[in-house]
Design a protein around this motif. Structure first.
Motif, PDB file in Angstrom:
ATOM      1  N   ARG A  46       0.833  -1.207   0.000  1.00 49.79           N
ATOM      2  CA  ARG A  46       0.000   0.000   0.000  1.00 49.79           C
ATOM      3  C   ARG A  46       0.862   1.249   0.000  1.00 49.79           C
ATOM      4  N   LYS A  47       1.934   1.232   0.819  1.00 48.24           N
ATOM      5  CA  LYS A  47       2.833   2.387   0.886  1.00 48.24           C
ATOM      6  C   LYS A  47       3.459   2.660  -0.485  1.00 48.24           C
ATOM      7  N   ALA A  48       3.861   1.595  -1.180  1.00 51.30           N
ATOM      8  CA  ALA A  48       4.454   1.744  -2.519  1.00 51.30           C
ATOM      9  C   ALA A  48       3.455   2.390  -3.473  1.00 51.30           C
ATOM     10  N   LEU A  49       2.212   1.920  -3.430  1.00 51.83           N
ATOM     11  CA  LEU A  49       1.192   2.490  -4.323  1.00 51.83           C
ATOM     12  C   LEU A  49       0.910   3.950  -3.973  1.00 51.83           C
ATOM     13  N   MET A  50       0.937   4.268  -2.668  1.00 51.71           N
ATOM     14  CA  MET A  50       0.724   5.662  -2.280  1.00 51.71           C
ATOM     15  C   MET A  50       1.843   6.557  -2.804  1.00 51.71           C
ATOM     16  N   MET A  51       3.089   6.043  -2.747  1.00 55.42           N
ATOM     17  CA  MET A  51       4.202   6.854  -3.247  1.00 55.42           C
ATOM     18  C   MET A  51       4.108   7.039  -4.757  1.00 55.42           C
ATOM     19  N   LEU A  52       3.726   5.975  -5.453  1.00 57.43           N
ATOM     20  CA  LEU A  52       3.571   6.090  -6.909  1.00 57.43           C
ATOM     21  C   LEU A  52       2.443   7.066  -7.239  1.00 57.43           C
ATOM     22  N   GLU A  53       1.422   7.071  -6.407  1.00 61.33           N
ATOM     23  CA  GLU A  53       0.323   8.011  -6.637  1.00 61.33           C
ATOM     24  C   GLU A  53       0.784   9.456  -6.409  1.00 61.33           C
ATOM     25  N   GLN A  54       1.593   9.645  -5.366  1.00 63.24           N
ATOM     26  CA  GLN A  54       2.128  10.993  -5.095  1.00 63.24           C
ATOM     27  C   GLN A  54       2.997  11.495  -6.251  1.00 63.24           C
ATOM     28  N   HIS A  55       3.684  10.561  -6.929  1.00 65.77           N
ATOM     29  CA  HIS A  55       4.512  10.945  -8.077  1.00 65.77           C
ATOM     30  C   HIS A  55       3.693  11.074  -9.363  1.00 65.77           C
ATOM     31  N   GLY A  56       2.399  10.838  -9.265  1.00 65.42           N
ATOM     32  CA  GLY A  56       1.556  10.964 -10.455  1.00 65.42           C
ATOM     33  C   GLY A  56       1.710   9.810 -11.429  1.00 65.42           C
ATOM     34  N   ARG A  59      -3.090   6.108 -10.359  1.00 66.89           N
ATOM     35  CA  ARG A  59      -4.247   6.745  -9.748  1.00 66.89           C
ATOM     36  C   ARG A  59      -5.077   5.637  -9.115  1.00 66.89           C
ATOM     37  N   ARG A  60      -5.408   5.811  -7.837  1.00 66.95           N
ATOM     38  CA  ARG A  60      -6.191   4.772  -7.182  1.00 66.95           C
ATOM     39  C   ARG A  60      -7.653   5.196  -7.138  1.00 66.95           C
ATOM     40  N   GLU A  61      -8.533   4.325  -7.570  1.00 68.75           N
ATOM     41  CA  GLU A  61      -9.965   4.658  -7.562  1.00 68.75           C
ATOM     42  C   GLU A  61     -10.673   3.733  -6.597  1.00 68.75           C
ATOM     43  N   GLN A  62     -11.294   4.365  -5.611  1.00 71.41           N
ATOM     44  CA  GLN A  62     -12.012   3.651  -4.560  1.00 71.41           C
ATOM     45  C   GLN A  62     -12.900   2.551  -5.147  1.00 71.41           C
ATOM     46  N   GLY A  63     -12.672   1.326  -4.687  1.00 69.82           N
ATOM     47  CA  GLY A  63     -13.550   0.226  -5.077  1.00 69.82           C
ATOM     48  C   GLY A  63     -13.319  -0.309  -6.486  1.00 69.82           C
ATOM     49  N   ARG A  64     -12.419   0.369  -7.266  1.00 64.98           N
ATOM     50  CA  ARG A  64     -12.203  -0.097  -8.637  1.00 64.98           C
ATOM     51  C   ARG A  64     -10.819  -0.713  -8.810  1.00 64.98           C
ATOM     52  N   GLY A  65      -9.792  -0.058  -8.245  1.00 62.00           N
ATOM     53  CA  GLY A  65      -8.441  -0.585  -8.405  1.00 62.00           C
ATOM     54  C   GLY A  65      -7.440   0.535  -8.642  1.00 62.00           C
ATOM     55  N   THR A  66      -6.224   0.170  -9.046  1.00 62.49           N
ATOM     56  CA  THR A  66      -5.160   1.148  -9.267  1.00 62.49           C
ATOM     57  C   THR A  66      -4.799   1.153 -10.751  1.00 62.49           C
ATOM     58  N   PHE A  67      -4.732   2.347 -11.333  1.00 62.98           N
ATOM     59  CA  PHE A  67      -4.526   2.467 -12.773  1.00 62.98           C
ATOM     60  C   PHE A  67      -3.274   3.284 -13.072  1.00 62.98           C
ATOM     61  N   VAL A  68      -2.609   2.917 -14.156  1.00 67.56           N
ATOM     62  CA  VAL A  68      -1.400   3.634 -14.569  1.00 67.56           C
ATOM     63  C   VAL A  68      -1.792   4.940 -15.232  1.00 67.56           C
ATOM     64  N   THR A  69      -1.236   6.052 -14.736  1.00 68.04           N
ATOM     65  CA  THR A  69      -1.530   7.344 -15.345  1.00 68.04           C
ATOM     66  C   THR A  69      -0.327   7.891 -16.097  1.00 68.04           C
ATOM     67  N   ALA A  70       0.855   7.303 -15.837  1.00 67.76           N
ATOM     68  CA  ALA A  70       2.072   7.823 -16.468  1.00 67.76           C
ATOM     69  C   ALA A  70       1.884   7.861 -17.976  1.00 67.76           C
ATOM     70  N   ARG A  71       2.410   8.926 -18.555  1.00 66.87           N
ATOM     71  CA  ARG A  71       2.349   9.022 -20.011  1.00 66.87           C
ATOM     72  C   ARG A  71       3.188   7.900 -20.606  1.00 66.87           C
ATOM     73  N   THR A  72       2.879   7.525 -21.807  1.00 70.88           N
ATOM     74  CA  THR A  72       3.712   6.510 -22.450  1.00 70.88           C
ATOM     75  C   THR A  72       5.094   7.101 -22.659  1.00 70.88           C
ATOM     76  N   PRO A  73       6.109   6.253 -22.660  1.00 69.71           N
ATOM     77  CA  PRO A  73       7.462   6.738 -22.914  1.00 69.71           C
ATOM     78  C   PRO A  73       7.558   7.559 -24.191  1.00 69.71           C
ATOM     79  N   ASP A  74       6.833   7.143 -25.236  1.00 63.04           N
ATOM     80  CA  ASP A  74       6.894   7.891 -26.488  1.00 63.04           C
ATOM     81  C   ASP A  74       6.469   9.336 -26.308  1.00 63.04           C
ATOM     82  N   SER A  75       5.336   9.543 -25.641  1.00 64.64           N
ATOM     83  CA  SER A  75       4.855  10.916 -25.521  1.00 64.64           C
ATOM     84  C   SER A  75       5.783  11.726 -24.617  1.00 64.64           C
TER      85      SER A  75
END
Lengths: 233, 233
Positions: A46-56, A59-75
């Motif tokens: 959980r701590k790892a996911l919170m840190m990744l969320e702080q770095h943008g 994104r964690r969505e209540q009741g749904r899960g954790t999703f990657v928001t980082a831009r693709t390397p290409d962009s």
């Protein structure tokens, strides 16, 4: 140098994003799954996911899960294509010379690069535009983070793609200090200009997706044939 | 030049954000209220909100309302404080000379500035750092958008604050083209350097919160005493 347990979870996730295994918008395993896969407690996951969320990065969505928001390397890499010709079109000058060298870090390098490295790898490159040498670039990275880099020469033109694919380091942020300088004897010779010709000097410190300063770069450009484009938003 | 009806609603909302009447995170009036206040149909008010949402200025939340997401003017302006001293500290060189001039637009200005203006206002400024003239800046804006600007001289040091407070134009985005140039006779005289000294030239096209190109700026810096800082993320 022992790293905290949550770093292992972070590294696992970042490696999956870097490899393209998980795409932006994609869902990550649950805390329980991550904990079990990496052999840490659910609290550590959980701590790892919170840190990744702080770095943008996620994104964690209540009741749904954790999703990657980082831009693709290409962009993200696209932001680094900064050289333009007189018409404002993106250009990518051709690599005409490359030298790699492992050497002791200078004081400034030890103070500013990740892990206070004792040894660095220096990548010296010259690029040309339509047959005219136009850029001298020197990139410096910590030797321990980029182990074996010198044996990969010749390197691909875009170093950030290599950093990402071979070392899981995704460059997402950079600070640049830009000034005009007169060509010194060595630069004048390489670029084929008279000494004292105005050149553009760009000093860059690049940070990876975790905010670690992983590369210092010193670039010199002839700007009679190209310009440096910056977009602020 | 007639503007579409939704533009009136957009202008009303942008003016409120610019004046600080509605802060980031704050809620806007409903479509019905906006329509009644500005004398347009509810469909037109909805279209204006959709456009503002596309520009990232507001966020509409189903069943809750419409909220301002635009960064505060201060944080956006902060991105434009690009000059640093040798220690990397932000500096704001002192204004030592200012001349304003209304004149016909050049072809390039007419082609690139909002509203294809026939007339522009040119603001010429010289700035000094610790008593040494270090920057020559020329800003050009459409005369019709910035009506009466020349009567406001002397202008405040930060033009974007003026654009925002007096004209409701919030600068949020700029493209810059950077090269090194040799000092010409006039620049050499103003900056107290010998002709041919390398100087940094920055050409900027600034867009406001609605994406309109509202200012062209040409800046020349002595970089023996300062540097130009760019952050990419």
């Amino acid at each position: 140098m022992g790293s905290p347990l949550y770093q292992k979870v972070i590294d696992t996730i970042v490696a999956r994003i870097a490899s393209g295994e998980v795409l932006p918008g994609g869902m990550l395993p649950s805390e329980t799954q991550l904990a079990s896969e990496t052999g840490v407690s659910q609290g550590t996951a959980r701590k790892a996911l919170m840190m990744l969320e702080q770095h943008g990065i996620v994104r964690r969505e209540q009741g749904r899960g954790t999703f990657v928001t980082a831009r693709t390397p290409d962009s993200s890499l696209f932001n680094f294509f900064r050289l333009r010709n007189r018409n404002g079109d993106v250009i990518r000058p051709e690599l005409i010379d490359e030298r790699l060298l492992e050497r002791p870090a200078t004081d400034v390098e030890r103070e500013t690069l990740q892990g206070a490295p004792l040894t660095v790898i220096e990548i010296n490159r010259v690029r040309s535009l339509q047959g005219v040498a136009s850029a001298i670039e020197t990139a410096v990275v910590p030797a321990d983070l980029f182990s074996g880099l010198e044996r990969r020469a010749p390197l691909p033109s875009a170093l950030y793609v290599l950093y990402q694919q071979a070392y899981g380091c995704i460059v997402l942020h950079a600070d640049e200090t830009i000034i005009a300088v007169p060509a010194g004897p060595e630069e004048a010779k390489i670029l084929g200009v008279v000494e004292g010709t105005p050149l553009l000097q760009v000093e860059r410190l690049a940070h990876d997706i975790l905010g670690r300063p992983i590369e210092r770069r010193h670039s010199i450009y002839r700007t009679d044939r190209l310009s440096y484009r910056v977009t602020l938003a």
